[in-house]
Design a protein around this motif. Structure first.
Motif, PDB file in Angstrom:
ATOM      1  N   PHE A  44     -48.422 -19.118 -99.351  1.00  0.00           N
ATOM      2  CA  PHE A  44     -49.109 -20.027 -98.822  1.00  0.00           C
ATOM      3  C   PHE A  44     -49.926 -20.983 -99.806  1.00  0.00           C
ATOM      4  O   PHE A  44     -50.360 -20.507-101.058  1.00  0.00           O
ATOM      5  N   VAL A  45     -50.567 -22.017 -99.315  1.00  0.00           N
ATOM      6  CA  VAL A  45     -51.488 -22.857 -99.954  1.00  0.00           C
ATOM      7  C   VAL A  45     -52.955 -23.097 -99.174  1.00  0.00           C
ATOM      8  O   VAL A  45     -52.864 -22.933 -97.798  1.00  0.00           O
ATOM      9  N   GLU A  46     -54.137 -22.974 -99.824  1.00  0.00           N
ATOM     10  CA  GLU A  46     -55.296 -23.064 -99.282  1.00  0.00           C
ATOM     11  C   GLU A  46     -56.091 -24.022-100.136  1.00  0.00           C
ATOM     12  O   GLU A  46     -55.975 -23.950-101.213  1.00  0.00           O
ATOM     13  N   MET A  47     -57.219 -24.501 -99.378  1.00  0.00           N
ATOM     14  CA  MET A  47     -58.335 -25.330-100.031  1.00  0.00           C
ATOM     15  C   MET A  47     -58.897 -24.376-100.869  1.00  0.00           C
ATOM     16  O   MET A  47     -59.295 -23.107-100.368  1.00  0.00           O
ATOM     17  N   LEU A 104     -64.099 -20.808 -96.288  1.00  0.00           N
ATOM     18  CA  LEU A 104     -63.236 -21.751 -95.699  1.00  0.00           C
ATOM     19  C   LEU A 104     -63.009 -21.149 -94.242  1.00  0.00           C
ATOM     20  O   LEU A 104     -62.815 -19.900 -94.079  1.00  0.00           O
ATOM     21  N   PRO A 105     -62.627 -22.121 -93.465  1.00  0.00           N
ATOM     22  CA  PRO A 105     -62.400 -21.523 -92.293  1.00  0.00           C
ATOM     23  C   PRO A 105     -60.759 -21.277 -92.393  1.00  0.00           C
ATOM     24  O   PRO A 105     -60.031 -21.840 -93.131  1.00  0.00           O
ATOM     25  N   ALA A 106     -60.163 -20.630 -91.409  1.00  0.00           N
ATOM     26  CA  ALA A 106     -58.885 -20.196 -91.591  1.00  0.00           C
ATOM     27  C   ALA A 106     -57.842 -21.382 -91.448  1.00  0.00           C
ATOM     28  O   ALA A 106     -56.639 -21.160 -92.075  1.00  0.00           O
ATOM     29  N   ARG A 133     -54.019 -34.993 -98.694  1.00  0.00           N
ATOM     30  CA  ARG A 133     -53.678 -33.612 -98.838  1.00  0.00           C
ATOM     31  C   ARG A 133     -54.644 -32.720 -97.837  1.00  0.00           C
ATOM     32  O   ARG A 133     -53.909 -32.051 -96.945  1.00  0.00           O
ATOM     33  N   ASP A 134     -55.715 -33.168 -97.607  1.00  0.00           N
ATOM     34  CA  ASP A 134     -56.560 -32.308 -96.620  1.00  0.00           C
ATOM     35  C   ASP A 134     -56.072 -32.470 -95.202  1.00  0.00           C
ATOM     36  O   ASP A 134     -55.849 -31.455 -94.362  1.00  0.00           O
ATOM     37  N   ALA A 135     -55.760 -33.751 -94.795  1.00  0.00           N
ATOM     38  CA  ALA A 135     -55.003 -33.868 -93.275  1.00  0.00           C
ATOM     39  C   ALA A 135     -53.839 -33.375 -93.342  1.00  0.00           C
ATOM     40  O   ALA A 135     -53.445 -32.812 -92.115  1.00  0.00           O
ATOM     41  N   LEU A 136     -52.943 -33.219 -94.467  1.00  0.00           N
ATOM     42  CA  LEU A 136     -51.867 -32.758 -94.202  1.00  0.00           C
ATOM     43  C   LEU A 136     -51.968 -31.065 -94.059  1.00  0.00           C
ATOM     44  O   LEU A 136     -51.200 -30.436 -93.310  1.00  0.00           O
ATOM     45  N   ILE A 137     -52.684 -30.620 -94.902  1.00  0.00           N
ATOM     46  CA  ILE A 137     -52.944 -28.869 -94.492  1.00  0.00           C
ATOM     47  C   ILE A 137     -53.542 -28.662 -93.302  1.00  0.00           C
ATOM     48  O   ILE A 137     -53.016 -27.908 -92.580  1.00  0.00           O
ATOM     49  N   SER A 138     -54.406 -29.602 -92.742  1.00  0.00           N
ATOM     50  CA  SER A 138     -54.638 -29.293 -91.274  1.00  0.00           C
ATOM     51  C   SER A 138     -53.749 -29.663 -90.197  1.00  0.00           C
ATOM     52  O   SER A 138     -53.661 -28.606 -89.304  1.00  0.00           O
TER      53      SER A 138
END
Length: 136
Positions: free
Chosen positions: A62-65, A70-72, A126-131
């Motif tokens: 997995f990848v996370e900020m 952080l929210p899930a 990146r942030d939008a992609l992860i969301s």
């Protein structure tokens, strides 16, 4: 007869080599976490780990900020990111790993997928992609 490696030990041994390309992109060296390895840098945490759940033995990534707390929704499976970027279907990266050989194959598959995902993960969206990927 020698001692057999656990799935966790295989993930750590193979993962250190397979994920070494991330250090060239500004990430820290992989560090041990429960079940596997974690690589931190560039505002991200990338983890590859081995787990057993009921009768399933698997490798997951997995990848996370990296910012806390952080929210899930900021944590996403690599398979979902892979599909969101149009690199292939999520089932292209199966996680089942019933023995050491399959565990090694899975770790290398996740490393290959992360190499392909790296330009997206270091890009401005990146942030939008992860969301988006976490909503899959």
């Amino acid at each position: 007869m020698g001692k057999r490696e656990t799935g966790e030990e295989v993930v750590r041994r193979v993962g250190r080599d397979a994920l070494s390309f991330l250090t060239e992109a500004g990430f820290a060296m992989p560090s041990d976490i429960e079940g596997g390895l974690e690589v931190v840098g560039r505002g991200l945490k990338i983890a590859v780990y081995h787990y057993v759940w009921i009768h399933e033995v698997a490798v997951s990534a997995f990848v996370e900020m990296a910012e806390e707390p952080l929210p899930a929704r900021h944590r996403v499976e690599v398979e979902s990111l892979y599909a969101e970027c149009g690199l292939g279907p999520p089932n292209h990266l199966p996680g089942t790993a019933g023995d050491a050989r399959l565990t090694e194959v899975r770790v290398r598959e996740f490393a290959r997928a992360l190499r392909e995902l790296l330009p997206f993960l270091l890009g401005p969206d990146r942030d939008a992609l992860i969301s988006r990927a976490s909503a899959r």
